[in-house]
Design a protein around this motif. Structure first.
Motif, PDB file in Angstrom:
ATOM      1  N   THR A   2       0.752  -1.172  -0.015  1.00 12.98           N
ATOM      2  CA  THR A   2       0.062   0.048  -0.056  1.00 12.98           C
ATOM      3  C   THR A   2       0.958   1.325   0.112  1.00 12.98           C
ATOM      4  OG1 THR A   2      -1.738  -1.230   1.228  1.00 12.98           O
ATOM      5  CG2 THR A   2      -1.878   1.169   1.071  1.00 12.98           C
ATOM      6  N   SER A   3       0.538   2.146  -0.914  1.00 13.06           N
ATOM      7  CA  SER A   3       1.345   3.540  -0.908  1.00 13.06           C
ATOM      8  C   SER A   3       0.871   4.523   0.255  1.00 13.06           C
ATOM      9  CB  SER A   3       0.893   4.138  -2.301  1.00 13.06           C
ATOM     10  OG  SER A   3       1.774   3.417  -3.271  1.00 13.06           O
ATOM     11  N   THR A   4       1.709   5.362   0.476  1.00 16.22           N
ATOM     12  CA  THR A   4       0.988   6.249   1.649  1.00 16.22           C
ATOM     13  C   THR A   4       1.506   7.768   1.223  1.00 16.22           C
ATOM     14  OG1 THR A   4       3.097   6.122   2.942  1.00 16.22           O
ATOM     15  CG2 THR A   4       1.558   4.566   3.626  1.00 16.22           C
ATOM     16  N   PHE A   5       0.846   8.617   2.116  1.00 14.53           N
ATOM     17  CA  PHE A   5       1.055  10.116   1.600  1.00 14.53           C
ATOM     18  C   PHE A   5       2.470  10.580   2.497  1.00 14.53           C
ATOM     19  CE2 PHE A   5      -3.285  10.175   0.591  1.00 14.53           C
ATOM     20  CZ  PHE A   5      -2.984  10.635  -0.892  1.00 14.53           C
ATOM     21  N   PRO A   6       3.101  11.376   2.209  1.00 13.75           N
ATOM     22  CA  PRO A   6       4.216  12.025   3.150  1.00 13.75           C
ATOM     23  C   PRO A   6       3.698  12.711   4.263  1.00 13.75           C
ATOM     24  CG  PRO A   6       4.112  13.227   1.312  1.00 13.75           C
ATOM     25  CD  PRO A   6       3.352  12.202   0.828  1.00 13.75           C
ATOM     26  N   ASN A   7       4.474  12.973   5.467  1.00 17.27           N
ATOM     27  CA  ASN A   7       4.009  13.565   6.477  1.00 17.27           C
ATOM     28  C   ASN A   7       4.464  14.976   6.133  1.00 17.27           C
ATOM     29  OD1 ASN A   7       2.574  14.079   8.880  1.00 17.27           O
ATOM     30  ND2 ASN A   7       4.474  13.759  10.166  1.00 17.27           N
ATOM     31  N   SER A  97      -6.829   8.502  -7.274  1.00 15.56           N
ATOM     32  CA  SER A  97      -8.017   9.067  -7.006  1.00 15.56           C
ATOM     33  C   SER A  97      -8.356   9.229  -5.567  1.00 15.56           C
ATOM     34  CB  SER A  97      -9.285   8.468  -7.612  1.00 15.56           C
ATOM     35  OG  SER A  97     -10.457   9.226  -7.446  1.00 15.56           O
ATOM     36  N   SER A  98      -8.898  10.531  -4.950  1.00 18.23           N
ATOM     37  CA  SER A  98      -8.988  10.607  -3.895  1.00 18.23           C
ATOM     38  C   SER A  98     -10.199  11.565  -3.523  1.00 18.23           C
ATOM     39  CB  SER A  98      -7.983  11.247  -2.983  1.00 18.23           C
ATOM     40  OG  SER A  98      -7.992  11.134  -1.660  1.00 18.23           O
ATOM     41  N   GLU A  99     -10.888  11.683  -2.354  1.00 19.96           N
ATOM     42  CA  GLU A  99     -11.926  12.355  -2.082  1.00 19.96           C
ATOM     43  C   GLU A  99     -11.790  13.469  -1.073  1.00 19.96           C
ATOM     44  OE1 GLU A  99     -16.391  11.989   0.162  1.00 19.96           O
ATOM     45  OE2 GLU A  99     -15.584  10.148  -1.058  1.00 19.96           O
ATOM     46  N   ILE A 100     -11.984  14.659  -1.017  1.00 18.24           N
ATOM     47  CA  ILE A 100     -11.710  15.947  -0.243  1.00 18.24           C
ATOM     48  C   ILE A 100     -12.901  16.145   0.502  1.00 18.24           C
ATOM     49  CG2 ILE A 100     -12.262  17.492  -2.027  1.00 18.24           C
ATOM     50  CD1 ILE A 100      -9.739  19.256  -0.746  1.00 18.24           C
ATOM     51  N   ALA A 101     -12.651  16.673   1.779  1.00 21.78           N
ATOM     52  CA  ALA A 101     -13.785  17.025   2.583  1.00 21.78           C
ATOM     53  C   ALA A 101     -13.262  18.143   3.274  1.00 21.78           C
ATOM     54  CB  ALA A 101     -14.201  16.015   3.462  1.00 21.78           C
ATOM     55  N   TYR A 102     -13.998  19.154   3.871  1.00 24.29           N
ATOM     56  CA  TYR A 102     -13.315  20.356   4.578  1.00 24.29           C
ATOM     57  C   TYR A 102     -14.367  20.768   5.689  1.00 24.29           C
ATOM     58  CZ  TYR A 102     -15.477  21.922   0.487  1.00 24.29           C
ATOM     59  OH  TYR A 102     -16.587  22.206  -0.934  1.00 24.29           O
ATOM     60  N   GLU A 123      -4.069  20.864  -5.498  1.00 23.87           N
ATOM     61  CA  GLU A 123      -2.666  21.333  -6.315  1.00 23.87           C
ATOM     62  C   GLU A 123      -1.458  20.567  -5.885  1.00 23.87           C
ATOM     63  OE1 GLU A 123      -2.100  25.455  -5.637  1.00 23.87           O
ATOM     64  OE2 GLU A 123      -3.039  26.116  -7.319  1.00 23.87           O
ATOM     65  N   TRP A 124      -1.394  20.298  -4.437  1.00 21.65           N
ATOM     66  CA  TRP A 124      -0.238  19.128  -4.175  1.00 21.65           C
ATOM     67  C   TRP A 124      -0.618  17.901  -4.454  1.00 21.65           C
ATOM     68  CZ3 TRP A 124      -1.185  15.385  -0.274  1.00 21.65           C
ATOM     69  CH2 TRP A 124      -0.129  14.770  -0.046  1.00 21.65           C
ATOM     70  N   LEU A 125      -1.938  17.514  -4.493  1.00 20.90           N
ATOM     71  CA  LEU A 125      -2.046  16.374  -4.903  1.00 20.90           C
ATOM     72  C   LEU A 125      -2.065  15.664  -6.153  1.00 20.90           C
ATOM     73  CD1 LEU A 125      -3.512  13.579  -3.528  1.00 20.90           C
ATOM     74  CD2 LEU A 125      -5.638  14.414  -4.655  1.00 20.90           C
ATOM     75  N   PHE A 126      -2.301  16.721  -7.135  1.00 16.79           N
ATOM     76  CA  PHE A 126      -2.141  16.649  -8.628  1.00 16.79           C
ATOM     77  C   PHE A 126      -0.595  16.652  -9.056  1.00 16.79           C
ATOM     78  CE2 PHE A 126      -6.559  18.157  -9.242  1.00 16.79           C
ATOM     79  CZ  PHE A 126      -7.125  16.869  -9.084  1.00 16.79           C
ATOM     80  N   ARG A 127       0.032  17.678  -8.349  1.00 18.87           N
ATOM     81  CA  ARG A 127       1.438  18.201  -8.796  1.00 18.87           C
ATOM     82  C   ARG A 127       2.538  17.170  -8.345  1.00 18.87           C
ATOM     83  NH1 ARG A 127       0.669  24.662  -9.189  1.00 18.87           N
ATOM     84  NH2 ARG A 127      -1.028  24.644 -10.701  1.00 18.87           N
ATOM     85  N   GLN A 129       1.852  14.382  -6.109  1.00 19.49           N
ATOM     86  CA  GLN A 129       1.477  12.957  -5.721  1.00 19.49           C
ATOM     87  C   GLN A 129       1.120  12.293  -7.052  1.00 19.49           C
ATOM     88  OE1 GLN A 129       2.005  11.487  -2.788  1.00 19.49           O
ATOM     89  NE2 GLN A 129       3.248  13.502  -2.601  1.00 19.49           N
ATOM     90  N   LYS A 130       0.978  13.486  -8.200  1.00 24.09           N
ATOM     91  CA  LYS A 130       0.697  12.667  -9.585  1.00 24.09           C
ATOM     92  C   LYS A 130      -0.481  11.890  -9.468  1.00 24.09           C
ATOM     93  CE  LYS A 130       4.658  14.352 -10.525  1.00 24.09           C
ATOM     94  NZ  LYS A 130       4.822  15.389 -11.204  1.00 24.09           N
ATOM     95  N   PHE A 131      -1.661  12.575  -8.778  1.00 20.58           N
ATOM     96  CA  PHE A 131      -3.181  11.979  -8.876  1.00 20.58           C
ATOM     97  C   PHE A 131      -3.668  12.646 -10.222  1.00 20.58           C
ATOM     98  CE2 PHE A 131      -2.104  10.080  -4.976  1.00 20.58           C
ATOM     99  CZ  PHE A 131      -3.285   9.197  -4.338  1.00 20.58           C
ATOM    100  N   GLU A 132      -4.817  12.020 -10.643  1.00 23.55           N
ATOM    101  CA  GLU A 132      -5.627  12.315 -11.736  1.00 23.55           C
ATOM    102  C   GLU A 132      -6.963  12.623 -11.441  1.00 23.55           C
ATOM    103  OE1 GLU A 132      -4.142  12.635 -14.671  1.00 23.55           O
ATOM    104  OE2 GLU A 132      -2.048  11.993 -14.074  1.00 23.55           O
ATOM    105  N   ARG A 133      -7.524  12.308 -10.202  1.00 21.82           N
ATOM    106  CA  ARG A 133      -9.195  12.792 -10.023  1.00 21.82           C
ATOM    107  C   ARG A 133      -9.141  13.306  -8.564  1.00 21.82           C
ATOM    108  NH1 ARG A 133     -14.456  11.900 -11.639  1.00 21.82           N
ATOM    109  NH2 ARG A 133     -15.613  11.134  -9.815  1.00 21.82           N
ATOM    110  N   LEU A 134      -9.744  14.131  -8.339  1.00 23.47           N
ATOM    111  CA  LEU A 134     -10.307  14.488  -6.876  1.00 23.47           C
ATOM    112  C   LEU A 134     -11.634  14.594  -6.575  1.00 23.47           C
ATOM    113  CD1 LEU A 134      -9.183  15.176  -3.923  1.00 23.47           C
ATOM    114  CD2 LEU A 134      -9.159  17.569  -4.697  1.00 23.47           C
ATOM    115  N   GLU A 135     -12.620  14.156  -5.939  1.00 23.54           N
ATOM    116  CA  GLU A 135     -14.061  13.914  -5.656  1.00 23.54           C
ATOM    117  C   GLU A 135     -14.550  14.739  -4.551  1.00 23.54           C
ATOM    118  OE1 GLU A 135     -17.040  10.513  -5.189  1.00 23.54           O
ATOM    119  OE2 GLU A 135     -15.922  10.211  -7.104  1.00 23.54           O
ATOM    120  N   LEU A 136     -15.467  15.118  -4.629  1.00 24.35           N
ATOM    121  CA  LEU A 136     -16.172  16.003  -3.438  1.00 24.35           C
ATOM    122  C   LEU A 136     -17.627  15.659  -3.624  1.00 24.35           C
ATOM    123  CD1 LEU A 136     -16.182  18.456  -1.516  1.00 24.35           C
ATOM    124  CD2 LEU A 136     -16.241  20.159  -3.354  1.00 24.35           C
ATOM    125  N   ARG A 137     -18.338  15.321  -2.462  1.00 18.29           N
ATOM    126  CA  ARG A 137     -19.680  15.253  -2.346  1.00 18.29           C
ATOM    127  C   ARG A 137     -20.191  16.204  -1.126  1.00 18.29           C
ATOM    128  NH1 ARG A 137     -20.857   8.613  -2.780  1.00 18.29           N
ATOM    129  NH2 ARG A 137     -19.126   8.319  -4.680  1.00 18.29           N
TER     130      ARG A 137
END
Length: 212
Positions: A2-7, A97-102, A123-127, A129-137
């Motif tokens: 499993t990949s992880t995000f940096p701290n 892909s990830s989902e954002i909440a705030y 911007e950080w996620l895309f640039r 971490q090279k992600f291609e999609r962010l979802e919001l509900r």
């Protein structure tokens, strides 16, 4: 594996997005007891210091180490005061892909902090971490969160009918749960072009989040 995000921490003109620490517990609990946060999220009500401590010291760190997401405390650059939270969750590393909440604290609304923080995370996620999609509900009646989605360049993809539960005050002052539709939004790397210049002050409460 499993990949992880940096701290890490992310800085903007007015804000710092950083990991939570023990000193945030009291302010976080106060923020999560706000009536609008109670309405639009599924957080416990009332939200206690113990709930905040569990989230900050156990649940949020596990999100990152287990690769499910990353949680940022959003603070003012000058005062270091906690103004909100940005949560990247339900991450799929295979499709990037990830989902954002705030959530933004009541006293900090109207300053454009939700848009600024969400855009910085995207911007950080895309640039980086090279992600291609962010979802919001967003709940169908949560217009403030929908305005934030529009400000950062999200595209509305459709409605999930009767797919969420919100809380509303009854005449006797208690909370009642009612079902509602949710609107699904998406943000792709190409959607960010020119977005920063278009940001305006918007009250931002929350997208759908499950912080228990």
């Amino acid at each position: 594996m499993t990949s992880t995000f940096p701290n890490i921490s992310i800085s903007t003109e007015r804000l710092v997005l950083r990991p939570f620490d023990d000193l945030d517990i009291e302010a976080f609990a106060e923020m999560m007891n706000d009536e609008l946060v109670t309405t639009w999220t599924s957080v416990p009500q009332p939200y206690t210091d113990a709930d905040a401590r569990t989230w900050i010291t156990e649940l949020a760190p596990a999100e990152r180490t287990e690769g499910r997401g990353i949680v940022f405390a959003v603070t003012e650059f000058l005062t270091q005061r906690l103004v909100g939270i940005v949560h990247l969750q339900n991450t799929n590393w295979r499709i990037r892909s990830s989902e954002i909440a705030y959530v933004i604290a009541p006293w900090a609304r109207g300053e454009g902090y939700a848009s600024e923080a969400a855009l910085a995370a995207a911007e950080w996620l895309f640039r980086d971490q090279k992600f291609e999609r962010l979802e919001l509900r967003t709940a169908a009646d949560n217009t403030a969160s929908q305005q934030v989605a529009q400000r950062i360049g999200c595209i509305s993809e459709g409605v999930l009918r009767n797919a969420w539960i919100v809380r509303t005050r009854t005449e006797d002052g208690t909370w009642a749960e009612v079902r509602t539709d949710i609107i699904v939004w998406s943000l792709l790397p190409e959607d960010l072009e020119g977005t920063a210049e278009q940001l305006a002050d918007v009250d931002g409460f929350t997208s759908l989040a499950d912080w228990n």
